[in-house]
Scaffold this active site. Structure first.
Site, PDB file in Angstrom:
ATOM      1  N   VAL A  68      36.433 -50.170  42.436  1.00  0.00           N
ATOM      2  CA  VAL A  68      35.238 -50.868  42.947  1.00  0.00           C
ATOM      3  C   VAL A  68      35.063 -52.268  42.356  1.00  0.00           C
ATOM      4  O   VAL A  68      34.335 -53.082  42.916  1.00  0.00           O
ATOM      5  CB  VAL A  68      33.928 -50.058  42.728  1.00  0.00           C
ATOM      6  CG1 VAL A  68      33.910 -48.785  43.526  1.00  0.00           C
ATOM      7  CG2 VAL A  68      33.656 -49.803  41.250  1.00  0.00           C
ATOM      8  N   TYR A 159      26.094 -50.859  28.918  1.00  0.00           N
ATOM      9  CA  TYR A 159      25.744 -49.903  29.977  1.00  0.00           C
ATOM     10  C   TYR A 159      24.292 -50.082  30.434  1.00  0.00           C
ATOM     11  O   TYR A 159      24.001 -50.087  31.636  1.00  0.00           O
ATOM     12  CB  TYR A 159      25.973 -48.491  29.432  1.00  0.00           C
ATOM     13  CG  TYR A 159      25.766 -47.368  30.425  1.00  0.00           C
ATOM     14  CD1 TYR A 159      26.758 -47.048  31.363  1.00  0.00           C
ATOM     15  CD2 TYR A 159      24.607 -46.606  30.416  1.00  0.00           C
ATOM     16  CE1 TYR A 159      26.582 -45.998  32.252  1.00  0.00           C
ATOM     17  CE2 TYR A 159      24.423 -45.558  31.299  1.00  0.00           C
ATOM     18  CZ  TYR A 159      25.416 -45.255  32.213  1.00  0.00           C
ATOM     19  OH  TYR A 159      25.245 -44.215  33.105  1.00  0.00           O
TER      20      TYR A 159
HETATM   21  P1  NAP Z   1      32.100 -39.245  35.924  1.00  0.00           P
HETATM   22  O1  NAP Z   1      32.166 -37.776  36.018  1.00  0.00           O
HETATM   23  O2  NAP Z   1      32.886 -39.950  34.881  1.00  0.00           O
HETATM   24  O3  NAP Z   1      32.438 -39.850  37.364  1.00  0.00           O
HETATM   25  C1  NAP Z   1      32.567 -41.231  37.591  1.00  0.00           C
HETATM   26  C2  NAP Z   1      33.716 -41.458  38.550  1.00  0.00           C
HETATM   27  O4  NAP Z   1      33.781 -42.870  38.831  1.00  0.00           O
HETATM   28  C3  NAP Z   1      35.073 -41.050  37.947  1.00  0.00           C
HETATM   29  O5  NAP Z   1      35.839 -40.355  38.894  1.00  0.00           O
HETATM   30  C4  NAP Z   1      35.676 -42.403  37.611  1.00  0.00           C
HETATM   31  O6  NAP Z   1      37.085 -42.406  37.572  1.00  0.00           O
HETATM   32  C5  NAP Z   1      35.148 -43.238  38.761  1.00  0.00           C
HETATM   33  N1  NAP Z   1      35.319 -44.647  38.499  1.00  0.00           N
HETATM   34  C6  NAP Z   1      35.167 -45.274  37.300  1.00  0.00           C
HETATM   35  N2  NAP Z   1      35.470 -46.573  37.423  1.00  0.00           N
HETATM   36  C7  NAP Z   1      35.836 -46.771  38.711  1.00  0.00           C
HETATM   37  C8  NAP Z   1      36.270 -47.901  39.436  1.00  0.00           C
HETATM   38  N3  NAP Z   1      36.424 -49.109  38.854  1.00  0.00           N
HETATM   39  N4  NAP Z   1      36.555 -47.768  40.767  1.00  0.00           N
HETATM   40  C9  NAP Z   1      36.431 -46.555  41.350  1.00  0.00           C
HETATM   41  N5  NAP Z   1      36.047 -45.443  40.710  1.00  0.00           N
HETATM   42  C10 NAP Z   1      35.737 -45.547  39.400  1.00  0.00           C
HETATM   43  O7  NAP Z   1      30.586 -39.717  35.677  1.00  0.00           O
HETATM   44  P2  NAP Z   1      29.193 -39.183  36.271  1.00  0.00           P
HETATM   45  O8  NAP Z   1      28.427 -38.679  35.135  1.00  0.00           O
HETATM   46  O9  NAP Z   1      29.396 -38.373  37.476  1.00  0.00           O
HETATM   47  O10 NAP Z   1      28.549 -40.584  36.667  1.00  0.00           O
HETATM   48  C11 NAP Z   1      28.319 -40.984  38.015  1.00  0.00           C
HETATM   49  C12 NAP Z   1      27.296 -42.112  37.995  1.00  0.00           C
HETATM   50  O11 NAP Z   1      26.072 -41.624  37.450  1.00  0.00           O
HETATM   51  C13 NAP Z   1      27.715 -43.284  37.098  1.00  0.00           C
HETATM   52  O12 NAP Z   1      27.310 -44.492  37.709  1.00  0.00           O
HETATM   53  C14 NAP Z   1      26.923 -43.055  35.836  1.00  0.00           C
HETATM   54  O13 NAP Z   1      26.708 -44.241  35.145  1.00  0.00           O
HETATM   55  C15 NAP Z   1      25.653 -42.472  36.404  1.00  0.00           C
HETATM   56  N6  NAP Z   1      24.859 -41.709  35.443  1.00  0.00           N
HETATM   57  C16 NAP Z   1      25.341 -40.575  34.863  1.00  0.00           C
HETATM   58  C17 NAP Z   1      24.542 -39.874  33.973  1.00  0.00           C
HETATM   59  C18 NAP Z   1      24.990 -38.624  33.302  1.00  0.00           C
HETATM   60  O14 NAP Z   1      24.247 -38.099  32.439  1.00  0.00           O
HETATM   61  N7  NAP Z   1      26.157 -38.071  33.638  1.00  0.00           N
HETATM   62  C19 NAP Z   1      23.259 -40.346  33.668  1.00  0.00           C
HETATM   63  C20 NAP Z   1      22.802 -41.500  34.270  1.00  0.00           C
HETATM   64  C21 NAP Z   1      23.600 -42.173  35.173  1.00  0.00           C
HETATM   65  P3  NAP Z   1      37.787 -42.262  36.104  1.00  0.00           P
HETATM   66  O15 NAP Z   1      37.599 -40.825  35.715  1.00  0.00           O
HETATM   67  O16 NAP Z   1      39.191 -42.652  36.366  1.00  0.00           O
HETATM   68  O17 NAP Z   1      37.043 -43.200  35.190  1.00  0.00           O
END
Ligand code: NAP
Length: 249
Positions: A68, A159
């Site tokens: 992205v 972040y």
């Molecule tokens: P996750 O399980 O790590 O999933 C994120 C996905 O995004 C991974 O598959 C990752 O691939 C992919 N990604 C990272 N960089 C990318 C790029 N440059 N282009 C395309 N894909 C990319 O994390 P999640 O917890 O589901 O998070 C999803 C969203 O929710 C994020 O924006 C995060 O900041 C937000 N969020 C999460 C939480 C929480 O508690 N989990 C809380 C608040 C907000 P890789 O594995 O290769 O990096």
């Protein structure tokens, strides 16, 4: 879960669809009848998500291996999705990364990398989605920000800056896009159990849980439910909002 068809006939593009919240959004949207494009830089995960999606309602899905933060990738993938499953009217920006470090030790690269994916990636995806948007029907964009974009968090200057940026950008997008019949909202998750938070040390998890009134981590499906509400016509008069899904944190 029973089929209510809230997204029947829609095409939805989800970034970060290989894992965690993005994957849960892909699954729920497909269950609700949408054709789903799974975008991620993790090719194997994207393929797995895509293969797991419900297509009982004639919906078709595809996956795209992309970054992205790469303008070329974003431009190319919005075009390729349209060729494969049709013009999208729903976008969920869920791709995100962390590179945590105390301020005094944080490198410029750690700061830039997080901004490039979380903030600029959401900007690029939304811009290309809007440029391609010609549908008569309404559009909806959901940006996954974070509660820490409002509160701050130790070790996350990069972040929290990116997520506060996403909240502000969502509000501007909602102002600019209302006349195009596109709504734009943010979801602010609290502490959700995904591979991103699996890396958090046990003692930190215990501390955070104490601060959560509901005393537990959220599930990715609970964030997906909020995204479904904001993507569907059930929220037809809601734009520019930042919906907290935090268990009261
Ligand atoms: P996750 O399980 O790590 O999933 C994120 C996905 O995004 C991974 O598959 C990752 O691939 C992919 N990604 C990272 N960089 C990318 C790029 N440059 N282009 C395309 N894909 C990319 O994390 P999640 O917890 O589901 O998070 C999803 C969203 O929710 C994020 O924006 C995060 O900041 C937000 N969020 C999460 C939480 C929480 O508690 N989990 C809380 C608040 C907000 P890789 O594995 O290769 O990096």
């Amino acid at each position: 879960m029973s089929f209510t068809g809230r997204l029947a006939g829609k095409v939805a593009v989800i970034t970060g669809g290989s894992s965690g919240i993005g994957r849960a959004v892909c699954r729920l949207f497909a269950q609700e009848g949408a054709s789903v494009a799974v975008l991620d830089r993790d090719k194997i995960g994207a393929k797995e998500t895509c293969a797991s999606l419900s297509n009982h309602h004639g919906n078709r899905h595809c996956f795209v291996h992309m970054d992205v933060s790469s303008e070329d990738d974003v431009v190319a993938c919005v075009k390729s999705v349209e060729g494969e499953i049709g013009k999208s009217t729903i976008l969920v920006n869920a791709a995100g990364i962390t590179r945590d470090q105390f301020l005094s030790k944080m490198s410029g690269k750690q700061f830039d990398d997080v901004i490039a994916v979380n903030l600029k990636g959401s900007f690029l995806m939304t811009r290309e989605f809007v440029r391609a948007f010609t549908a008569e029907e309404p559009g909806s964009i959901v940006n996954i920000a974070s509660i820490v974009g409002k509160t701050g968090n130790i070790g996350q200057a990069n972040y929290t800056a990116s997520k506060a940026g996403v909240i502000g950008m969502t509000k501007t997008m909602s102002l600019e896009l209302a006349r195009k019949n596109i709504r734009c909202n943010a979801v602010l998750p609290g502490f959700i159990k995904t591979p991103m938070t699996d890396a958090v040390p046990e003692e930190v998890i215990k501390k955070v849980l104490k601060a959560i009134p509901m005393q537990r981590q959220g599930h990715p499906g609970e964030i997906a439910n909020a995204c479904l509400f904001l993507a569907s016509e059930e929220s037809s008069y809601i734009t520019g909002t930042a919906l907290e899904v935090t268990g009261g944190l």
